[in-house]
Write an enzyme that holds these catalytic residues in place. Structure first.
Site: not given
Ligand code: NVA
Ligand code: CP
Length: 303
Positions: A103, A130, A133, A221, A261, A289
């Site tokens: 990540r 992502h 997800q 989101d 998500c 997930r």
């Molecule tokens: N768009 C959000 C998704 C988190 C799972 C982010 O990148 O923070």
């Molecule tokens: N939806 C998601 O990826 O959640 P986290 O940021 O908690 O991993």
């Protein structure tokens, strides 16, 4: 040859549906406590340059349930965080581990890691997309609606990594996708272009009502993603009116379902009432997930 899971658009419909079939099998086995140690003795390294609850816990628990082991590596505590070249980290990790989940910020980081790694790399979220997800989201819809590929999907809010992933999913799975964003917050133009060339049915608008009217799935989101915290206030102004609330939901199909998500900012991009309402499948989505990622890992990493 090793295969990576960096973007849905790298995968065929048949391959992704095979992952769903394996997900159903593994989920049933987990619920019945039937052992399914498909990754017995294998190790997944998990590199996090951003925060996480769901991704970290679901991958780690998933590896355990598959008979393997997962290592949590916060990049700030590794040599990568001190500037060790990505290619060297990738080569070294490949000598110890059977797969790596990352990540991070720039998508080019996971691409570079994958290019220099001899084991499968899984994208656990980048600024661009992502994909894990998205697999959980679509799998969840398929559990509730067997005709999930024929539904009208609608995205309300930021044209962010999740919106880009929905565009990729639309091009692979073939469903109509309507995206409503404020002007200036549209999804990535390269992702849109590639999907359109692949025949995706995309409708882009700045009117949430136009996108939601008669839709089967409403999805949103946060307005400021990880790394955009300083823009929170300016974005809150730009996104006013881009909220999934009971009024917007009432314009969708009567049996429409709602996704998010998570993490959510309740009463910003989505109301508390809708998250807790009867049309929300948000917590099934979060649970899935685990099941979907087990299938992804088994597909990539099993002998
Ligand atoms: N768009 C959000 C998704 C988190 C799972 C982010 O990148 O923070
Ligand atoms: N939806 C998601 O990826 O959640 P986290 O940021 O908690 O991993």
């Amino acid at each position: 040859m090793k295969k990576d899971f960096l973007s849905l658009s790298d995968w065929s419909l048949d391959d992704l549906e095979a992952i769903f079939a394996l997900t159903r099998d593994l989920k049933a086995k987990q619920q019945q406590r039937i052992p399914h140690r498909l990754l017995d003795g294998k190790t997944l390294a998990m590199i996090f340059e951003k925060s996480s609850t769901r991704t970290r816990v679901s991958f780690e628990v998933g590896m355990f349930q598959l008979g393997g082991h997962a290592l949590f590596l916060h990049s700030g505590n590794t040599q990568m965080g001190r500037g060790e070249p990505i290619r060297d980290s990738a080569k070294v990790m490949s000598r110890y581990c059977d797969g790596v989940m990352i990540r991070t910020f720039a998508h080019s980081i996971v691409e570079e890691f994958a290019a220099h790694s001899s084991v499968p790399i899984i994208n656990g979220l980048t600024d661009l997309n992502h994909p894990c997800q998205l697999m959980a989201d679509l799998f969840t819809v398929s559990e509730h609606r067997s005709n999930y590929r024929d539904l009208v999907y609608c995205w309300i809010g930021d044209g962010n990594n999740m919106a880009n992933s929905w565009i990729n999913a639309s091009s692979v799975f073939g469903f109509e996708l309507r995206i409503a964003t404020p002007k200036g917050y549209e999804p990535d133009p390269g992702v849109i272009e590639k999907a359109r060339q692949a025949g995706a049915r995309l409708i882009l608008t700045s009117d949430p009502c136009e996108a939601a009217a008669g839709a089967d799935i409403l999805n949103t989101d946060v307005w400021a993603s990880m790394g955009q915290e300083e823009e929170q206030q300016i974005r809150a102004k730009a996104f006013a009116g881009f909220q999934i609330n009971s009024k917007l939901l009432s314009t969708a199909n009567t049996d429409a379902l709602v996704l998010h998500c998570l993490p959510a900012h309740r009463d910003e991009e989505i109301t508390n009432e809708v998250i807790e309402g009867s049309q929300s499948i948000i917590f099934d989505e979060a649970e899935n997930r685990l099941h979907v990622q087990k299938a992804i890992m088994a597909t990539l990493m099993a002998d």
